[in-house]
Design an enzyme around this catalytic site. Sequence first.
Site, short mmCIF file in Angstrom:
data_model
loop_
_atom_site.label_atom_id
_atom_site.label_comp_id
_atom_site.label_asym_id
_atom_site.label_seq_id
_atom_site.Cartn_x
_atom_site.Cartn_y
_atom_site.Cartn_z
CE LYS A 35 27.80 0.55 48.84
NZ LYS A 35 28.98 0.82 48.06
CE LYS B 46 26.04 -2.49 40.12
NZ LYS B 46 25.77 -1.16 40.41
CE LYS C 96 31.19 5.29 38.82
NZ LYS C 96 30.57 6.23 39.72
P1 TYM Z 1 26.03 5.22 40.97
O1 TYM Z 1 27.03 6.30 41.08
O2 TYM Z 1 26.36 3.89 41.53
O3 TYM Z 1 25.63 4.99 39.45
C1 TYM Z 1 25.22 6.07 38.63
C2 TYM Z 1 24.14 5.66 37.66
O4 TYM Z 1 24.62 4.63 36.78
C3 TYM Z 1 23.74 3.51 36.81
N1 TYM Z 1 24.54 2.27 36.66
C4 TYM Z 1 24.23 1.28 35.81
N2 TYM Z 1 23.22 1.15 34.93
C5 TYM Z 1 23.20 0.03 34.17
N3 TYM Z 1 24.13 -0.94 34.25
C6 TYM Z 1 25.16 -0.86 35.12
N4 TYM Z 1 26.08 -1.80 35.17
C7 TYM Z 1 25.25 0.30 35.96
N5 TYM Z 1 26.12 0.72 36.92
C8 TYM Z 1 25.66 1.92 37.33
C9 TYM Z 1 23.08 3.57 38.19
O5 TYM Z 1 21.86 2.87 38.20
C10 TYM Z 1 22.90 5.05 38.36
O6 TYM Z 1 21.74 5.50 37.68
N6 TYM Z 1 22.75 6.28 44.58
C11 TYM Z 1 23.15 6.66 43.24
C12 TYM Z 1 23.50 8.13 43.11
C13 TYM Z 1 22.43 9.05 43.57
C14 TYM Z 1 21.19 9.31 42.92
C15 TYM Z 1 20.50 10.24 43.74
C16 TYM Z 1 20.62 8.83 41.73
C17 TYM Z 1 22.45 9.79 44.73
N7 TYM Z 1 21.28 10.50 44.82
C18 TYM Z 1 19.23 10.71 43.40
C19 TYM Z 1 19.35 9.32 41.39
C20 TYM Z 1 18.66 10.22 42.23
C21 TYM Z 1 24.39 5.84 42.89
O7 TYM Z 1 25.12 5.41 43.74
O8 TYM Z 1 24.62 5.72 41.55
#
Ligand code: TYM
Length: 339
Positions: free
Chosen positions: A121, A204, A207
């Site tokens: 980040k 990967k 968004k």
């Molecule tokens: P976020 O919003 O970036 O992504 C949401 C979920 O999607 C998965 N993901 C992927 N999996 C496989 N391939 C990809 N290219 C890919 N891009 C995204 C992420 O691994 C995630 O599972 N910090 C977390 C949100 C969060 C959270 C939590 C998750 C906040 N508190 C507590 C679990 C438990 C996040 O930014 O995910």
Amino acid sequence: MRQNRERYLIMETVLSGIRPTGNLHIGNYFGAVKNFIKMQEEHNCFFFIADFHSLTTHPIPGDLHGHVKTVLAEYLATGLDPEKATIYVQSDVPEIPEMYLLFNMNAYIGELERTTTFKEKIRKQPDNVNAGLLTYPVLMATDILIHKANKVPVGKDQEQNLEMARKFAKRFNHMYNTDLFPEPSAYNFGEELVKIPGLDGSGKMGKSEGNAIYLVDAPKEIEKKVMRAVTDSGPTAKNQDKPEAIQNLFTLLKVVSSTDTYNYFDEKYNNCEIRYGDLKKQLTKDIIAFTNPFREKILEISANDAYLHKVVTQGAEKARESASKTLKEVRNVIGFRKF
Ligand code: TYM
């Protein structure tokens, strides 16, 4: 014996969340949501929209509001069921910021600075290295531990955050000589955590990377994106290793197409007979077949404000009930005023 049986009957708790930073893409689906849908059948599930977390990138209020609604509609359209799982918005649960404050006291600057996501980040947004970015893993641990979750379905990129959550749970238990928190683990039904690649040849799908296929994308859009995907001039020897850009296309094929289709193109590649145009056409067709039913439902549910409101209002109530129970225990263990 009876106690064991009762313990066996108690369902495991599952929790996961997604940041409201835009539409869900197929990486989110295969890394996370697909598991949510399966797990809601036989676990005590909490699925939420991580709007506090998204503030680390300073969204405009209108976008934040819209994206929360989008993710909620997409959760429901892909099959999350408010009768089976608790579905809520993080900022509707005031117990979370209180517990986050308490957990911050047991998290050390050094370990937070060393996390890969923080370092990434800093690189990506050097003008906005806010304290929320540093303590991101503490907030995430709070999300998980406030419901005493055991399993956390996430993609591979969240592995380190899960390690931190385990560390904070253990540290709290040790510090206060309690067994209040279970040690949560990252989870995927396919056993290995998933990383869905983008269409730009490396890394990967994300968004903010401009390389994603969204569940809501129209067929024409999907076709355009897949046809533009990076390839090379083809293999020059039999059974050659696939370079990353080509491997990425095969990874996508693996998740959306049949095994026969995958094997067909794999064999063509190994025999140096592959035509990437054919592979892309097939991939386009299979992605559209997979996303189309979601797309229609997303559009329908997004227009139903009354239903969306009902789901999150009920969800907040259930989430607060569970969170306030844990918070009360935490406050008690820490030793706050009882008189
Ligand atoms: P976020 O919003 O970036 O992504 C949401 C979920 O999607 C998965 N993901 C992927 N999996 C496989 N391939 C990809 N290219 C890919 N891009 C995204 C992420 O691994 C995630 O599972 N910090 C977390 C949100 C969060 C959270 C939590 C998750 C906040 N508190 C507590 C679990 C438990 C996040 O930014 O995910």
